[in-house]
Design a protein around this motif. Sequence first.
Motif, PDB file in Angstrom:
ATOM      1  N   SER A   1      26.044 -38.648  30.278  1.00  0.00           N
ATOM      2  CA  SER A   1      25.583 -38.937  31.640  1.00  0.00           C
ATOM      3  C   SER A   1      24.613 -39.837  31.453  1.00  0.00           C
ATOM      4  O   SER A   1      23.887 -39.835  30.677  1.00  0.00           O
ATOM      5  N   SER A   2      24.238 -40.397  32.700  1.00  0.00           N
ATOM      6  CA  SER A   2      23.185 -41.395  32.979  1.00  0.00           C
ATOM      7  C   SER A   2      21.892 -40.938  32.699  1.00  0.00           C
ATOM      8  O   SER A   2      21.805 -39.571  33.158  1.00  0.00           O
ATOM      9  N   PRO A   3      20.956 -41.371  32.347  1.00  0.00           N
ATOM     10  CA  PRO A   3      19.194 -40.970  32.466  1.00  0.00           C
ATOM     11  C   PRO A   3      19.102 -40.581  33.656  1.00  0.00           C
ATOM     12  O   PRO A   3      19.569 -41.403  34.669  1.00  0.00           O
ATOM     13  N   PRO A   4      18.185 -39.599  33.875  1.00  0.00           N
ATOM     14  CA  PRO A   4      17.451 -39.205  32.794  1.00  0.00           C
ATOM     15  C   PRO A   4      18.290 -37.762  32.230  1.00  0.00           C
ATOM     16  O   PRO A   4      17.576 -37.039  31.518  1.00  0.00           O
ATOM     17  N   ALA A   5      19.480 -37.415  32.993  1.00  0.00           N
ATOM     18  CA  ALA A   5      20.043 -36.099  32.453  1.00  0.00           C
ATOM     19  C   ALA A   5      20.302 -36.316  31.042  1.00  0.00           C
ATOM     20  O   ALA A   5      19.899 -35.555  30.021  1.00  0.00           O
ATOM     21  N   ASP A   6      20.806 -37.400  30.519  1.00  0.00           N
ATOM     22  CA  ASP A   6      21.037 -37.930  29.160  1.00  0.00           C
ATOM     23  C   ASP A   6      22.063 -36.686  28.418  1.00  0.00           C
ATOM     24  O   ASP A   6      21.627 -36.472  27.456  1.00  0.00           O
ATOM     25  N   ASN A   7      22.854 -36.252  28.948  1.00  0.00           N
ATOM     26  CA  ASN A   7      23.566 -35.115  28.470  1.00  0.00           C
ATOM     27  C   ASN A   7      25.152 -35.509  27.718  1.00  0.00           C
ATOM     28  O   ASN A   7      25.542 -36.419  28.350  1.00  0.00           O
ATOM     29  N   ALA A   8      25.285 -34.976  26.813  1.00  0.00           N
ATOM     30  CA  ALA A   8      26.663 -35.095  26.168  1.00  0.00           C
ATOM     31  C   ALA A   8      27.676 -34.224  26.870  1.00  0.00           C
ATOM     32  O   ALA A   8      27.199 -33.093  27.012  1.00  0.00           O
ATOM     33  N   GLN A   9      28.725 -34.540  27.590  1.00  0.00           N
ATOM     34  CA  GLN A   9      29.574 -33.918  28.167  1.00  0.00           C
ATOM     35  C   GLN A   9      31.140 -33.895  27.417  1.00  0.00           C
ATOM     36  O   GLN A   9      31.453 -34.939  27.171  1.00  0.00           O
ATOM     37  N   SER A  10      31.771 -32.877  27.690  1.00  0.00           N
ATOM     38  CA  SER A  10      33.302 -32.826  27.413  1.00  0.00           C
ATOM     39  C   SER A  10      33.922 -31.889  28.437  1.00  0.00           C
ATOM     40  O   SER A  10      33.188 -30.938  29.080  1.00  0.00           O
ATOM     41  N   GLU A  11      35.135 -32.457  28.810  1.00  0.00           N
ATOM     42  CA  GLU A  11      35.624 -31.574  29.910  1.00  0.00           C
ATOM     43  C   GLU A  11      37.383 -31.806  29.682  1.00  0.00           C
ATOM     44  O   GLU A  11      37.801 -32.653  28.885  1.00  0.00           O
ATOM     45  N   THR A  12      37.964 -30.758  30.036  1.00  0.00           N
ATOM     46  CA  THR A  12      39.361 -30.593  30.084  1.00  0.00           C
ATOM     47  C   THR A  12      39.950 -29.947  31.196  1.00  0.00           C
ATOM     48  O   THR A  12      39.230 -29.123  31.977  1.00  0.00           O
ATOM     49  N   THR A  13      41.056 -29.994  31.577  1.00  0.00           N
ATOM     50  CA  THR A  13      41.625 -29.303  32.769  1.00  0.00           C
ATOM     51  C   THR A  13      42.912 -28.308  32.143  1.00  0.00           C
ATOM     52  O   THR A  13      43.856 -28.960  31.351  1.00  0.00           O
TER      53      THR A  13
END
Length: 242
Positions: free
Chosen positions: A199-211
Amino acid sequence: MRSAIRKSLVSTVVLAGVTLALLPGSAQADGNPATQAARVAKYQAYLATKVAKGDEQAKETADGFAALSAAEKKRFLDLIEDRALIKQLLDSGESAAPGVTRRTLAAGDVVQEREAAGDEDLASPNSTSALRASGYRDMWASYSVTDKFLGVKVARVTVRTNYQVKGKDTRKVYPGSAAHYLYVPGCDFDNSPVKEWISSPPADNAQSETTWKADCWGSSWTMRERVWGDYRGFVGGYLKEE
């Protein structure tokens, strides 16, 4: 009823799916011992086919169900065809901190668990001693939802993100993963390829997603499950209507 059911994939498929596929509509009210024995035998036979294919979780579920008393087996099957209980379990959920949260229903006989976790991945195949010496750390975070009836696990979905940080910065995200089990005859259950991003700074999180998608007797349900983490490990996760 379709719009209400869409609110929670896991609970809906466990409850409504078993109701439609496994249990005759009048079975709950039918006190005939032969009818109840047939209900139990049909569910055990279904689990046995999974066990025969090497499904270790199916074996745990089968063993748990087999260990119940006759009265508990009837209670177990009655609960999963209880329409009022379905409505109480149809809630999407989100976690914002590591740990396990539980909802208990039906006098404590039904438990829904949401588990959030994350930490440094010391066994990561992407890491090296040189990278670690330079301050790079590989991390993971996961989010899971599990449904249990009388202590017996019937369904679980989980998604995991894997990523690299240095200091407080997330430097890269590796392929994520998703896993599930669902012991409901007549339901096809699968998920989309896992997507991952930073995710964009400042959150700067690694994300994974599935449906997740379930198809049961002409009806289908979809739910989106996401997890994200940073240098601390788990930051957030949810399972909600697509």
